[in-house]
Design an enzyme around this catalytic site. Structure first.
Site, PDB file in Angstrom:
ATOM      1  N   ASP A  49     -12.523 -23.339  11.137  1.00 14.37           N
ATOM      2  CA  ASP A  49     -13.568 -23.693  10.698  1.00 14.37           C
ATOM      3  C   ASP A  49     -14.264 -22.484  10.272  1.00 14.37           C
ATOM      4  O   ASP A  49     -14.143 -21.252  10.853  1.00 14.37           O
ATOM      5  CB  ASP A  49     -14.555 -24.324  11.716  1.00 14.37           C
ATOM      6  CG  ASP A  49     -14.770 -23.240  12.957  1.00 14.37           C
ATOM      7  OD1 ASP A  49     -15.881 -22.822  12.797  1.00 14.37           O
ATOM      8  OD2 ASP A  49     -13.939 -23.640  13.904  1.00 14.37           O
ATOM      9  N   SER A  50     -15.126 -22.624   8.955  1.00 19.06           N
ATOM     10  CA  SER A  50     -15.834 -21.254   8.635  1.00 19.06           C
ATOM     11  C   SER A  50     -15.075 -20.255   8.217  1.00 19.06           C
ATOM     12  O   SER A  50     -14.037 -20.323   7.515  1.00 19.06           O
ATOM     13  CB  SER A  50     -16.910 -20.959   9.532  1.00 19.06           C
ATOM     14  OG  SER A  50     -18.139 -20.158   8.852  1.00 19.06           O
ATOM     15  N   ALA A  51     -15.299 -19.130   9.012  1.00 16.61           N
ATOM     16  CA  ALA A  51     -14.346 -17.919   8.807  1.00 16.61           C
ATOM     17  C   ALA A  51     -13.087 -18.279   9.299  1.00 16.61           C
ATOM     18  O   ALA A  51     -11.951 -17.794   8.517  1.00 16.61           O
ATOM     19  CB  ALA A  51     -14.926 -16.803   9.564  1.00 16.61           C
ATOM     20  N   HIS A  88     -23.462 -26.942   8.188  1.00 17.18           N
ATOM     21  CA  HIS A  88     -22.231 -26.081   8.074  1.00 17.18           C
ATOM     22  C   HIS A  88     -21.381 -26.705   9.423  1.00 17.18           C
ATOM     23  O   HIS A  88     -21.834 -26.723  10.497  1.00 17.18           O
ATOM     24  CB  HIS A  88     -22.767 -24.770   8.273  1.00 17.18           C
ATOM     25  CG  HIS A  88     -21.685 -23.768   8.380  1.00 17.18           C
ATOM     26  ND1 HIS A  88     -20.659 -23.741   7.226  1.00 17.18           N
ATOM     27  CD2 HIS A  88     -21.297 -22.922   9.409  1.00 17.18           C
ATOM     28  CE1 HIS A  88     -19.806 -22.700   7.749  1.00 17.18           C
ATOM     29  NE2 HIS A  88     -20.052 -22.061   8.700  1.00 17.18           N
TER      30      HIS A  88
END
Length: 290
Positions: free
Chosen positions: A138-140, A263
């Site tokens: 997820d994300s980074a 997000h």
């Protein structure tokens, strides 16, 4: 938009925005929740100098290995919602999940972190044998999952069978003007603070370097992907661009969008939008129909 998603967005809007450019974030990882410890055997091993958590279902396990990279703008350790996502994936697939606690910025850069990430990836792929392997994040961590798939392809060794990317951060420059427009509706992220965190991770590299921003790398010959993205997320414009580039390069991508999703909205397991996205991610992990 579901009532649950609307209420969650309202609650997030009244909380403090995550400030990834602030180096005061907790570097240690949140403990594995009791709900996961009841479901799984949890082991912690050291690989190339970093800890790797391995969660193996006590019952209903499958011949699937997930290598999961957590988010946190490259400068924060795992938080409890990361474990929620992992819990949901294990419940839906029976997979064993490996989670590296990788080196974080600003104390470390990508060049310092990737040798140990590569070592963990190689270990998981080798130990899996004939079992299915999925890179997820997820994300980074979604950026790392994509970069690791690119690095495996370039080394011409075994690669993941599938990628699952939740709101992946694939261009740390945050120069896409469309992101500024989305920021007006984003309840958790700020473009300038993200760009600052990206510079920390880049170190001496240009932040547009493909290692740092994998959307700028060669996107051909990658494993099939499931990409989950919310519309109220400053990363959305770059993620939509990534999906188009992968398809133009001949790749297979299933994109699941929630127009009002925040997000990494899959962490909001109480929302029907998250439950739908997690079901689709589980299909990709299991390789249903493939």
């Amino acid at each position: 938009m579901s009532v649950a998603m609307a209420l969650t967005n309202t609650l997030l809007a009244h909380s403090n925005k995550y400030a990834p450019g602030d180096d005061s974030h907790v570097k240690s990882d949140a403990p594995v929740p009791l709900s996961l410890r009841r479901r799984c055997t949890v082991e912690t091993d050291s690989v190339a100098g970093i800890d790797v958590y391995t969660l193996t279902p006590k019952r209903g396990g499958a011949d699937i290995e997930i290598l999961y990279f957590h988010g946190g703008a490259y400068n924060a350790g795992m938080i409890t919602p990361h474990w929620w996502v992992i819990r949901s994936l294990i419940a839906a697939t029976g997979a064993t999940v490996h989670v590296p606690s990788y080196l974080l910025a600003p104390e470390h850069t990508a060049d310092e972190a990737y040798p140990s990430l590569d070592a963990v990836t190689d270990d998981v792929l080798l130990a899996a044998g004939s079992r299915r392997v999925v890179f997820a994040g997820d994300s980074a961590g979604g950026g790392i999952a994509l970069a690791e798939a690119q690095r495996c392809r370039d080394r011409a060794g075994r690669n993941a069978d599938h990628l699952v990317l939740f709101s992946p951060w694939v261009d740390v420059t945050m120069e896409n003007p469309a992101a500024r427009e989305v920021q007006k509706r984003d309840v958790s992220l700020n473009c300038d603070l993200l760009a600052a965190a990206g510079l920390w991770w880049a170190g001496d590299r240009d932040p547009s370097d493909p290692l740092i921003s994998p959307a700028n790398a060669d996107l051909a010959d990658l494993p099939p992907m499931t990409v989950v993205q919310g519309g109220r997320d400053v990363l959305a414009p770059d993620v939509i661009d990534l999906v188009g580039k992968v398809r133009d390069a001949g790749g297979s991508v299933h994109l699941e969008e929630a127009a009002e999703g925040f997000h990494v909205y899959v962490a909001g397991w109480w929302t029907p939008e998250a439950r739908r996205a997690l079901r689709l991610a589980a299909q990709g992990i299991r390789g249903d129909g493939k």
